[in-house]
Design a protein around this motif. Structure first.
Motif, short mmCIF file in Angstrom:
data_model
loop_
_atom_site.label_atom_id
_atom_site.label_comp_id
_atom_site.label_asym_id
_atom_site.label_seq_id
_atom_site.Cartn_x
_atom_site.Cartn_y
_atom_site.Cartn_z
N MET A 183 0.84 -1.21 0.00
CA MET A 183 0.00 0.00 0.00
C MET A 183 0.87 1.26 0.00
O MET A 183 1.77 1.40 0.81
N ALA A 184 0.60 2.13 -0.91
CA ALA A 184 1.38 3.37 -0.99
C ALA A 184 0.92 4.36 0.07
O ALA A 184 -0.21 4.32 0.52
N LYS A 185 1.83 5.23 0.45
CA LYS A 185 1.47 6.36 1.30
C LYS A 185 1.13 7.53 0.38
O LYS A 185 1.90 7.87 -0.51
N ILE A 186 -0.05 8.11 0.59
CA ILE A 186 -0.48 9.23 -0.26
C ILE A 186 -0.21 10.54 0.47
O ILE A 186 -0.73 10.77 1.56
N ILE A 187 0.62 11.38 -0.14
CA ILE A 187 0.97 12.67 0.47
C ILE A 187 0.52 13.80 -0.45
O ILE A 187 0.92 13.86 -1.61
N VAL A 188 -0.32 14.70 0.05
CA VAL A 188 -0.73 15.85 -0.75
C VAL A 188 0.15 17.04 -0.40
O VAL A 188 0.48 17.27 0.76
N VAL A 189 0.59 17.75 -1.44
CA VAL A 189 1.35 18.99 -1.24
C VAL A 189 0.39 20.12 -1.55
O VAL A 189 -0.08 20.27 -2.68
N PHE A 248 -8.03 11.95 -0.47
CA PHE A 248 -7.60 10.58 -0.15
C PHE A 248 -6.25 10.52 0.59
O PHE A 248 -5.70 9.44 0.79
N ALA A 249 -5.74 11.69 0.98
CA ALA A 249 -4.38 11.74 1.52
C ALA A 249 -4.24 11.07 2.88
O ALA A 249 -5.17 11.04 3.68
N ASP A 250 -3.04 10.50 3.10
CA ASP A 250 -2.67 10.00 4.42
C ASP A 250 -1.89 11.07 5.18
O ASP A 250 -1.98 11.17 6.39
N GLU A 251 -1.11 11.84 4.42
CA GLU A 251 -0.33 12.90 5.02
C GLU A 251 -0.43 14.14 4.13
O GLU A 251 -0.73 14.04 2.95
N ALA A 252 -0.19 15.30 4.73
CA ALA A 252 -0.24 16.55 3.97
C ALA A 252 0.99 17.39 4.28
O ALA A 252 1.39 17.52 5.43
N VAL A 253 1.59 17.92 3.21
CA VAL A 253 2.66 18.90 3.38
C VAL A 253 2.05 20.26 3.06
O VAL A 253 1.64 20.51 1.92
N VAL A 254 1.95 21.11 4.07
CA VAL A 254 1.33 22.42 3.89
C VAL A 254 2.44 23.44 3.65
O VAL A 254 3.20 23.77 4.56
N GLU A 296 -8.13 7.81 11.74
CA GLU A 296 -7.03 8.63 12.23
C GLU A 296 -6.83 9.81 11.27
O GLU A 296 -6.79 9.62 10.06
N PRO A 297 -6.72 11.04 11.81
CA PRO A 297 -6.66 12.20 10.91
C PRO A 297 -5.41 12.22 10.02
O PRO A 297 -4.42 11.54 10.31
N ILE A 298 -5.48 12.99 8.95
CA ILE A 298 -4.32 13.20 8.08
C ILE A 298 -3.19 13.79 8.90
O ILE A 298 -3.38 14.69 9.70
N LYS A 299 -2.00 13.24 8.69
CA LYS A 299 -0.82 13.77 9.39
C LYS A 299 -0.38 15.05 8.68
O LYS A 299 -0.04 15.00 7.49
N GLU A 300 -0.40 16.15 9.40
CA GLU A 300 -0.10 17.44 8.77
C GLU A 300 1.33 17.88 9.05
O GLU A 300 1.78 17.85 10.19
N HIS A 301 2.02 18.27 7.98
CA HIS A 301 3.39 18.74 8.12
C HIS A 301 3.50 20.17 7.59
O HIS A 301 2.98 20.48 6.52
N LEU A 302 4.22 20.99 8.31
CA LEU A 302 4.46 22.36 7.85
C LEU A 302 5.78 22.42 7.09
O LEU A 302 6.81 21.94 7.57
N LEU A 303 5.71 22.99 5.88
CA LEU A 303 6.93 23.23 5.10
C LEU A 303 7.01 24.72 4.81
O LEU A 303 6.20 25.26 4.05
#
Lengths: 89, 273
Positions: free
Chosen positions: B1-7, B134-140, B171-178
């Protein structure tokens, strides 16, 4: 440049102004986060009804929707003016 | 299963595509099978930043509408065999994307790849919502500037309410600040929001800090993701970001003014690389 600022009486740095403005606007945005799309409209209409009877300011009304596990509470806060300022019906 | 990351970012022009290209390339260089998808239907640009604009035949909309297969539409990166690009359509409008169509594409890609990077369009409309759904993680991606920070907060609101994870109470989308385009000189002068202020306001974990750098424009001019320029500050900062996305603990660099030696100042010309 910094010496000059100091001599002129240290004007406030623009970054700290930005931070203060952001803290206020973000807090406001978060208050509205996750609420249903109809809330702003509901707020406006409730305000219009209340204003038919009482003279209140645009910002004297505060509406919020809180959800617990199985029930939601719509909370409406209206700051009423002093007596005698009501609109005659 | 891939990890889906939205930028994503809300605001335009803050470096979403630059970051998506760099992160996808970095993940691939680290041995992960990676695909990067351009969700900006009508205004595709990822292909230019990745340097594959002349190899685009089919696109995401063709795949969703059944006019081409995934294998036909995906472009294999010239520099990394682990990396594929799925371009956006240039001609159709955003309504050409459907939730079911996007889900199908992501499900299919999920079987083959380790990471799926979704390069979101600006705004908070349909295209941006589909990119993050559909994201698992987000890079904001956020610039140290008021409108960008405010829009990032709006996007955080969407991530926590309008995503599949939110709707299914998972479980919520893991949010990352960039934070990108950071200029320590201006921060020192008090004319740019500093990193701690941005972190305090947005209150999410920091995944990277990219300094404002001449290398970024140079990279996009050439169609080579800036992470390949491993001598540049931005390239190194993106490499650190990729390490953190992969769960490594890497110290933060480029937060303060880089002091250059006398020789460098005399002969360095353009300054920061």
């Amino acid at each position: 440049m910094r010496l000059l600022d100091f001599l002129k009486g240290e004007r406030k740095k623009s970054a700290s102004v930005a931070k203060e403005r952001l803290q206020i606007i973000v807090a406001h945005q978060r208050g509205h986060r996750g609420q249903p799309d109809y809330m702003p409209m509901l707020e406006q209409e409730l305000l219009a009804v209340i204003r038919r009877y009482v003279k209140v300011d645009q910002d004297a009304i505060n509406i919020s929707l809180d959800s617990d596990n199985d029930c939601s509470v719509l909370e409406l806060n209206v700051t009423l003016p002093n007596e005698g300022e009501t609109v005659k019906g | 299963m891939a990890k889906i990351i939205v930028v994503t970012s809300g605001k335009g022009g803050v470096g979403k595509t630059t970051s998506a290209a760099a992160i996808a390339t970095g993940l691939a260089l680290r041995g992960n099978k990676t695909v990067v998808i351009d969700f900006d239907v009508g205004l595709r640009n990822l292909d230019l930043i990745m340097g594959c604009e002349r190899r685009v035949v089919y696109d995401l909309v063709n795949v969703i509408q059944g006019e081409a297969g995934l294998k036909q539409a995906m472009i294999r990166d010239k520099r990394s065999e682990n990396l594929h690009i799925l371009p956006a359509s240039q001609t159709r409008d955003k309504d050409a994307l459907t939730l079911e169509g996007v889900e199908k594409v992501l499900m299919d890609l999920s079987e083959e790849f380790d990471y799926i990077i979704c390069d979101s369009p600006a705004g908070i409309e349909r295209g941006a919502q589909l990119a993050l759904y559909f994201a698992d993680e987000a890079v904001v991606v956020t610039n140290p500037e008021v409108s960008s920070v405010r829009d990032s907060d709006r996007i955080l609101g969407l991530l926590s309410s309008k995503s599949r994870r939110a709707e299914q109470n998972r479980e919520p989308i893991k949010e990352h600040l960039l934070v990108t385009r950071y200029n320590p000189n201006r921060v020192d002068d008090g004319d740019m929001l500093n990193l701690d202020d941005i972190r305090e306001i947005l209150a999410i974990d920091l995944v990277g800090l990219i300094p404002e750098s001449e290398a970024v424009l140079r990279a996009s001019n050439q169609g080579v993701p800036v992470i390949h320029d491993d001598k540049s500050d931005a390239g190194q900062a993106y490499a650190d970001t990729v390490s953190r996305l992969m769960g490594e603990d890497v110290p933060l660099r480029f937060q303060s003014v880089q002091k250059r030696g006398l020789i460098a100042r005399m002969f360095g010309g353009g300054g920061r690389r």
